[in-house]
Design a protein around this motif. Structure first.
Motif, PDB file in Angstrom:
ATOM      1  N   GLU A 107      45.750  72.146  42.302  1.00 28.08           N
ATOM      2  CA  GLU A 107      46.797  72.005  43.308  1.00 28.08           C
ATOM      3  C   GLU A 107      48.157  72.185  42.680  1.00 28.08           C
ATOM      4  OE1 GLU A 107      46.846  68.103  44.979  1.00 28.08           O
ATOM      5  OE2 GLU A 107      46.895  67.096  43.049  1.00 28.08           O
ATOM      6  N   MET A 108      49.106  72.530  43.533  1.00 27.71           N
ATOM      7  CA  MET A 108      50.487  72.624  43.082  1.00 27.71           C
ATOM      8  C   MET A 108      51.077  71.217  42.951  1.00 27.71           C
ATOM      9  SD  MET A 108      51.036  75.814  42.674  1.00 27.71           S
ATOM     10  CE  MET A 108      52.793  75.701  42.332  1.00 27.71           C
ATOM     11  N   ILE A 109      51.874  71.019  41.902  1.00 29.29           N
ATOM     12  CA  ILE A 109      52.547  69.742  41.672  1.00 29.29           C
ATOM     13  C   ILE A 109      54.045  69.965  41.883  1.00 29.29           C
ATOM     14  CG2 ILE A 109      52.904  67.840  40.061  1.00 29.29           C
ATOM     15  CD1 ILE A 109      49.963  68.311  40.829  1.00 29.29           C
ATOM     16  N   PRO A 110      54.688  69.238  42.777  1.00 33.72           N
ATOM     17  CA  PRO A 110      56.102  69.513  43.120  1.00 33.72           C
ATOM     18  C   PRO A 110      57.066  68.973  42.067  1.00 33.72           C
ATOM     19  CG  PRO A 110      55.295  67.658  44.405  1.00 33.72           C
ATOM     20  CD  PRO A 110      54.115  68.171  43.627  1.00 33.72           C
ATOM     21  N   LEU A 111      57.037  69.588  40.887  1.00 32.44           N
ATOM     22  CA  LEU A 111      57.887  69.094  39.798  1.00 32.44           C
ATOM     23  C   LEU A 111      59.366  69.154  40.150  1.00 32.44           C
ATOM     24  CD1 LEU A 111      56.166  70.545  36.598  1.00 32.44           C
ATOM     25  CD2 LEU A 111      55.929  68.270  37.611  1.00 32.44           C
ATOM     26  N   GLU A 112      59.760  70.146  40.933  1.00 33.15           N
ATOM     27  CA  GLU A 112      61.181  70.270  41.256  1.00 33.15           C
ATOM     28  C   GLU A 112      61.661  69.158  42.179  1.00 33.15           C
ATOM     29  OE1 GLU A 112      62.704  74.706  40.801  1.00 33.15           O
ATOM     30  OE2 GLU A 112      61.321  74.490  42.512  1.00 33.15           O
ATOM     31  N   GLY A 113      60.730  68.378  42.686  1.00 31.42           N
ATOM     32  CA  GLY A 113      61.122  67.218  43.482  1.00 31.42           C
ATOM     33  C   GLY A 113      61.531  66.036  42.636  1.00 31.42           C
ATOM     34  N   ALA A 114      61.392  66.139  41.319  1.00 34.42           N
ATOM     35  CA  ALA A 114      61.803  65.070  40.405  1.00 34.42           C
ATOM     36  C   ALA A 114      63.180  65.386  39.826  1.00 34.42           C
ATOM     37  CB  ALA A 114      60.782  64.929  39.282  1.00 34.42           C
ATOM     38  N   PRO A 115      63.938  64.383  39.391  1.00 30.78           N
ATOM     39  CA  PRO A 115      65.289  64.619  38.844  1.00 30.78           C
ATOM     40  C   PRO A 115      65.261  65.521  37.622  1.00 30.78           C
ATOM     41  CG  PRO A 115      64.942  62.283  39.328  1.00 30.78           C
ATOM     42  CD  PRO A 115      63.612  62.949  39.462  1.00 30.78           C
ATOM     43  N   GLN A 116      66.240  66.386  37.531  1.00 33.65           N
ATOM     44  CA  GLN A 116      66.438  67.273  36.384  1.00 33.65           C
ATOM     45  C   GLN A 116      65.232  68.177  36.087  1.00 33.65           C
ATOM     46  OE1 GLN A 116      67.319  63.650  35.540  1.00 33.65           O
ATOM     47  NE2 GLN A 116      69.089  64.312  36.749  1.00 33.65           N
ATOM     48  N   GLN A 117      64.471  68.569  37.113  1.00 34.05           N
ATOM     49  CA  GLN A 117      63.309  69.429  36.898  1.00 34.05           C
ATOM     50  C   GLN A 117      63.442  70.763  37.627  1.00 34.05           C
ATOM     51  OE1 GLN A 117      60.840  68.594  34.703  1.00 34.05           O
ATOM     52  NE2 GLN A 117      62.174  66.822  34.307  1.00 34.05           N
ATOM     53  N   GLY A 118      64.639  71.144  37.984  1.00 36.48           N
ATOM     54  CA  GLY A 118      64.855  72.401  38.664  1.00 36.48           C
ATOM     55  C   GLY A 118      64.373  73.587  37.847  1.00 36.48           C
ATOM     56  N   GLY A 119      63.754  74.556  38.512  1.00 39.90           N
ATOM     57  CA  GLY A 119      63.246  75.743  37.841  1.00 39.90           C
ATOM     58  C   GLY A 119      61.915  75.547  37.137  1.00 39.90           C
ATOM     59  N   ARG A 120      61.329  74.388  37.306  1.00 37.94           N
ATOM     60  CA  ARG A 120      60.060  74.103  36.617  1.00 37.94           C
ATOM     61  C   ARG A 120      58.915  74.167  37.622  1.00 37.94           C
ATOM     62  NH1 ARG A 120      58.650  68.822  32.824  1.00 37.94           N
ATOM     63  NH2 ARG A 120      56.936  69.830  31.661  1.00 37.94           N
ATOM     64  N   LEU A 121      57.830  74.842  37.260  1.00 43.42           N
ATOM     65  CA  LEU A 121      56.658  75.016  38.109  1.00 43.42           C
ATOM     66  C   LEU A 121      55.508  74.183  37.550  1.00 43.42           C
ATOM     67  CD1 LEU A 121      55.368  76.693  40.481  1.00 43.42           C
ATOM     68  CD2 LEU A 121      54.670  78.344  38.731  1.00 43.42           C
ATOM     69  N   GLY A 122      54.785  73.501  38.416  1.00 42.54           N
ATOM     70  CA  GLY A 122      53.654  72.680  37.968  1.00 42.54           C
ATOM     71  C   GLY A 122      52.421  72.897  38.816  1.00 42.54           C
TER      72      GLY A 122
END
Length: 478
Positions: A126-141
């Motif tokens: 599954e996709m993990i919404p890393l960009e929903g966490a602080p300072q994680q912009g541009g990161r894919l999980g």
């Protein structure tokens, strides 16, 4: 007369894609005639180690894609279906199954392989919404499922085709190698399933079959390369495997005392045929066979009379006779135990509404009433064609009775009242609740397993594939 040695089927060991003789041999009996029908080759500790090492090596070398794994399982399902006549005849001899029971077992096995093939092709993370966490912009999980390695399947005699399928097919669908130790009472069917997989194109070494008793099981537990144990059997043995497995994963389908509840408003015309089938198919040797039937008191006499007539009418005896509906239990020793329990209950006041004298491994379908709750047939798992009827006066009393045992596999509940049904669903301490079906109701795609001393983990291809995989976290930063 005892068959000559050359007439006995040789049940060998599958190690590294080749069939091998064991260091010792034992006889497998025809369960009704109690004469040898096969010669079983028993594995040594060295052969156990060799098989596990070959499985680990095959796993490390395997490059099968999910599509290829699914295609192999689909081809194997077709081969098993095409060889159904042989498999059915083997089960009638080594398991004592009637024609109906053996054919049903075979059809379910084919379905289990096909369901597992589907799961192989659609297994995903599954996709993990890393960009929903602080300072994680541009990161894919995302997560990806990866196989565990070598899976060990230890299987019972009472479902020598479909329970084996429920362990090996999901293990292979997930990308694992699998080592099978089937019951020594019903070993040949596991060999036939393994051969079908090899003929379907499974790379040699990804499946091994080892025969033997407790010593072989202990040797398997001692192999550190095994990453997952899938076990169906007694609670006592399951506890020992769990203790010795340590941090390795396990799936345990253990003992049971199965109840079905018949409320006063139930449709008896629909319920009674299902109850008879669930109590006596496979000679009652199913973990979810109805052992205790709870009947609301206002319908007790009617249910007793109708069930007694239905059970007395069941044809029993030689499973090689197409008319037989109830065959023998797995051994004469098991029949002696069951018969002793029946006699002790009768000696304490239980009424025998249907039944008869034991003959060899054959226990006639037996129906009891007025059984004291501390009798063996009420408070221990019978695993034979014996059902006891017990009255209740309220839904709360029936639920408390089911929950009073240390087990919790499945319960059937016949009622047309939604409030009763939902109360049962919420308050019964079991792995499965089947409304207007028996405790023995099972569809192979459903999650199947118990709670308390009935074990943990779930069979059913979709659920087993996930248990036999682990999710790996992957992150990408732009």
């Amino acid at each position: 007369m005892k068959p000559s040695e050359r007439e006995l089927t040789e049940v060998r060991l599958l190690i590294g894609g080749q069939w091998h003789d064991g260091v010792e041999q034992a006889e497998v009996l025809d369960k009704y005639r109690l004469v040898p029908c096969a010669r079983l080759h028993l594995a040594s500790r060295e052969q156990v180690h060799e098989a596990v090492a070959a499985a680990q090596a095959a796993y490390e070398q395997s490059g099968l894609t999910p599509y290829e794994r699914g295609a192999i399982l689909d081809r194997a399902a077709g081969l098993i279906e095409g060889r159904s006549e042989m498999l059915v005849e083997v089960m009638r001899s080594e398991a004592g199954f009637t024609l109906t029971d053996a054919q049903g077992e075979l059809k379910r096995c084919v379905q289990t392989f096909r369901l597992s093939a589907e799961e192989a092709r659609r297994l995903t993370g599954e996709m993990i919404p890393l960009e929903g966490a602080p300072q994680q912009g541009g990161r894919l999980g995302f997560t990806i499922p990866v196989p565990l390695g070598v899976v060990c399947a230890i299987t019972p005699f009472n479902a020598p085709v479909n329970t084996v399928a429920h362990k090996i097919a999901p293990a292979l669908a997930a990308g694992n190698a699998v080592v099978v130790k089937p019951s020594s009472s019903t070993p040949y069917t596991a060999n036939l399933l393994a051969q079908a997989l090899l003929d379907a194109g499974l790379p040699p070494g990804l499946i091994a079959v080892l025969h033997g008793g407790a010593a072989v099981a202990q040797a398997l537990i001692d192999e550190p390369a095994i990453r997952f144990f899938a076990f169906t059997g007694s609670t006592e043995v399951g506890r020992d495997i769990q203790r010795r497995a340590g941090l390795r994963r396990t799936q345990m389908e253990l003992g049971s005392i199965a109840f079905t509840v018949l409320c006063a408003d139930a449709n008896l015309d629909a319920a009674i045929p299902k109850i008879v089938g669930a109590g006596y198919r496979k000679a009652g040797q199913v973990c979810t066979s109805i052992q205790n039937l709870l009947v609301e008191r206002s319908r007790l006499e009617e249910v007793q009379a109708r069930l007694a007539a239905a059970v007395r009418a069941l044809p029993y005896g030689d499973p090689h006779d197409a008319k037989t509906q109830v065959g023998p239990v797995i051994s004469e020793a098991a029949a002696q135990r069951i018969d002793g329990w029946i006699q002790r209950a009768a000696g304490r006041g239980a009424r025998v509404l249907a039944g008869g004298p034991r003959q060899g491994a054959m226990i006639p379908p037996t129906l009891l009433a007025d059984v004291p709750r501390d009798c063996d047939v009420s408070c221990q798992e019978v695993f034979g064609p014996v059902m006891s009827i017990e009255p209740f006066d309220s839904i709360d009393e029936a639920i408390a009775r089911v929950n009073s045992t240390p087990y919790g596999l499945a319960t059937g509940f016949f009622t047309n009242r939604l409030d009763f049904a939902m109360k049962a669903v919420r308050r019964l301490h079991v792995g499965g609740v089947h409304i207007n079906e028996t405790s023995s109701s099972r569809v192979d795609l459903m999650p199947y397993g118990g709670t308390k001393d009935s074990g943990f983990g779930r069979e059913g291809p979709r659920y087993a594939v996930h248990e036999m995989s682990e999710m790996r976290m992957v992150s990408l930063t732009a």
